[in-house]
Design a protein around this motif. Structure first.
Motif: not given
Ligand SMILES: *Cc1c(COP(=O)(O)O)cnc(C)c1O
Length: 347
Positions: A46-52, A69-70, A193-198, A214-219
């Motif tokens: 999360a930290k690496r891509v700047g997400k919560e 789906l989310t 972006v709202d979500s990212v996968m790697f 993504g955000t805490d809520e999204f995850i």
């Protein structure tokens, strides 16, 4: 015989440091929320891509599906490129599992989608039409020669989407290759972006896994969808331990793969009967075509295979080669010698 396996960067085996981390991983039950190694991987990612927040999933395909789906309910629509991995190579998962409707727009040769094409695809408010919920981008773009979407382009799509209440998902299977290619921090691609996968299991060489961020809520919601798909795993720290090494140690060597891909492509460009588009090669994926009828694509693949060089046939006359951890500069020389021999036999 030395095997030079250029089929994909998914063939990479875990590094010695990953094997050691696997042996020593501290484990718990991740479905019950107490595997410390999985939690550490999620924090680092999360930290690496700047997400919560972030979440480990077993594959890139599941990562993209969990995100769809989310973001979307049944009957809602996703705008995505016509040669995107999600559309071409994920078994129609969003519609098969989620009842989510893909709306295709053309990918340009560099992997982008024109903003005007996205705009034309966005649905208005009409009872006949599905609701547009999500736009998916892919960076680097697998089918488009591993092309790199620039941070500026991604920003412009995110800005456009935000103004219309649409979310953006980035299929960043190889987003670290994009960062290395442009010499920028990976967050420049992921920030808006709202979500990212790697993927951990491609150029980063871990044996298994991808990260959804993504955000805490999204995850939190994504965890529920992962559970629906059977992707909640117990002592998952066993594989997350390798993932930590993948994130911490592997991005910094990806430039070697880019160097080797370019060397391979330049060699191929000089072989009579083969052609590639050198100016499109930016990362670790190259495509090339056979321009003679003296050899079928299967013959080319098989004869190279006999010499220990493996690559994929991806079209009637098209081949893909991918460089990765374990492929050295000498391996590129071996591959080029084999290609010259096989093509030479046709004269
Ligand atoms: C490989 C890949 C995926 C899927 O990853 P798997 O782990 O193979 O399911 C998704 N998107 C892109 C661009 C890929 O290259």
């Amino acid at each position: 015989m030395r095997i030079v396996d250029l089929r994909s960067d998914t063939v990479t085996k875990p590094t010695p440091s990953m094997m050691e981390a696997i042996m020593n991983a501290e484990l718990g039950d991740d479905v019950l929320g107490d595997d410390p190694t999985a939690q550490r991987l999620e924090e680092i990612s999360a930290k690496r891509v700047g997400k919560e927040a972030s979440m480990f999933v077993p594959s890139g395909t599941m990562a993209n599906l969990v995100c769809a789906l989310t973001h979307c309910a049944r009957g809602e629509e996703v705008i995505l490129g016509d040669v995107s991995h999600i559309f071409l190579n994920e078994a129609g998962s969003m519609s098969a599992v989620g009842g989510i409707h893909p709306h295709l727009v053309p990918n340009q040769p560099d992997g982008t989608i024109k903003l005007e094409d996205i705009e034309a695809a966005v649905r208005g408010d009409n009872v006949h039409w599905p609701r547009t919920r999500l736009i998916c981008l892919e960076n680097t773009h697998n089918r488009c020669y591993g092309g790199v979407l620039t941070p500026g382009y991604i920003e412009s799509v995110c800005q456009f989407a935000k103004e219309r209440g649409i979310s953006v998902h980035l299929d960043g299977a190889r987003v670290f290759n994009a960062a290395v290619a442009l010499g920028v921090d990976v967050t420049t691609f992921t920030r808006s972006v709202d979500s990212v996968m790697f993927c951990l299991s491609k150029g980063l060489s871990a044996p298994i896994g991808s990260m959804v961020c993504g955000t805490d809520e999204f995850i939190a919601e994504a965890r529920r969808n992962r559970k629906v798909l059977g992707g909640g795993m117990r002592q998952v720290g066993i594989i997350a331990a390798a993932g930590i090494k993948a994130v911490e140690e592997m991005p910094q060597r990806l430039h070697e793969d880019h160097f080797n891909a370019r060397k391979l492509a330049e060699g191929i460009a000089g072989i009579p009967g083969l052609a590639t588009e050198l100016d499109r090669i930016k990362t670790n994926i190259i495509y090339f075509d056979i321009t003679t009828d003296k050899l079928t694509p299967d013959e080319l693949v098989n004869r190279l295979g006999d010499r220990g060089v493996k690559l994929l046939s991806t079209g009637p006359k098209r081949f893909r080669a991918v460089t990765h951890y374990g492929i050295t500069e000498e391996d590129i020389d071996i591959a080029l010698v084999a290609l010259r021999e096989v093509m030479g036999e046709t004269n």
